[in-house]
Scaffold this motif. Structure first.
Motif, mmCIF file in Angstrom:
data_model
loop_
_atom_site.group_PDB
_atom_site.id
_atom_site.type_symbol
_atom_site.label_atom_id
_atom_site.label_comp_id
_atom_site.label_asym_id
_atom_site.label_seq_id
_atom_site.Cartn_x
_atom_site.Cartn_y
_atom_site.Cartn_z
ATOM 1 N N ALA A 1 27.261 46.735 43.059
ATOM 2 C CA ALA A 1 27.307 46.547 41.606
ATOM 3 C C ALA A 1 27.971 47.745 40.939
ATOM 4 O O ALA A 1 28.793 47.591 40.027
ATOM 5 N N ALA A 2 27.633 48.957 41.394
ATOM 6 C CA ALA A 2 28.237 50.166 40.830
ATOM 7 C C ALA A 2 29.743 50.174 41.068
ATOM 8 O O ALA A 2 30.528 50.538 40.187
ATOM 9 N N ARG A 3 30.171 49.748 42.241
ATOM 10 C CA ARG A 3 31.594 49.690 42.568
ATOM 11 C C ARG A 3 32.300 48.652 41.697
ATOM 12 O O ARG A 3 33.399 48.890 41.195
ATOM 13 N N ALA A 4 31.661 47.516 41.500
ATOM 14 C CA ALA A 4 32.253 46.471 40.654
ATOM 15 C C ALA A 4 32.391 46.965 39.213
ATOM 16 O O ALA A 4 33.423 46.752 38.567
ATOM 17 N N LEU A 5 31.365 47.646 38.702
ATOM 18 C CA LEU A 5 31.444 48.202 37.345
ATOM 19 C C LEU A 5 32.540 49.262 37.248
ATOM 20 O O LEU A 5 33.269 49.332 36.251
ATOM 21 N N ALA A 6 32.665 50.089 38.283
ATOM 22 C CA ALA A 6 33.712 51.115 38.292
ATOM 23 C C ALA A 6 35.092 50.465 38.301
ATOM 24 O O ALA A 6 36.006 50.927 37.607
ATOM 25 N N ASP A 7 35.255 49.393 39.079
ATOM 26 C CA ASP A 7 36.534 48.675 39.111
ATOM 27 C C ASP A 7 36.896 48.119 37.740
ATOM 28 O O ASP A 7 38.060 48.012 37.384
ATOM 29 N N LEU A 8 35.882 47.755 36.950
ATOM 30 C CA LEU A 8 36.099 47.228 35.608
ATOM 31 C C LEU A 8 36.185 48.330 34.556
ATOM 32 O O LEU A 8 36.433 48.060 33.387
ATOM 33 N N GLY A 9 35.966 49.561 34.972
ATOM 34 C CA GLY A 9 36.005 50.688 34.042
ATOM 35 C C GLY A 9 34.751 50.795 33.199
ATOM 36 O O GLY A 9 34.774 51.352 32.105
#
Length: 105
Positions: free
Chosen positions: A37-45
């Motif tokens: 989830a953290a990686r997905a949020l980071a990918d979305l900025g």
């Protein structure tokens, strides 16, 4: 906490049979989902502290857009109704010879 899916339950059962404790496995799964989830949020900025404000702003913008669309739709509908009613009134006035428009051309 949500109920685990059938495939997740199968993995936990299989790992238990291989000697991995259920609690350890669930902690691993929980950690992996948090990191995913953290990686997905980071990918979305959206990983920084301003992310919640950004999302609130986006929601407000989207709501404003929806309200604007509703308002434009209502205005267009009102204009159409006004044009139709005005045409009917003019047509009746001409028909009843209350209004003489003369030859069109």
């Amino acid at each position: 906490m949500h109920e685990p899916s059938a495939s997740l339950q199968n993995i936990v059962h299989q790992a238990s049979e291989e000697g991995v404790g259920r609690e350890t496995l669930y902690h691993l799964i929980e950690k992996a989902t948090e990191e995913g989830a953290a990686r997905a949020l980071a990918d979305l900025g959206l990983q920084d502290c301003k992310a919640s404000g950004d999302l609130s702003e986006l929601r407000a913008l989207l709501e404003s857009w929806r309200e604007t669309r509703r308002t434009v739709r209502q205005i267009v509908l009102r204009w159409i109704i006004k044009i139709v009613l005005t045409s009917l009134i003019l047509g009746l006035a001409v028909k009843m010879k209350l209004l003489h428009l003369g030859p069109a051309f």
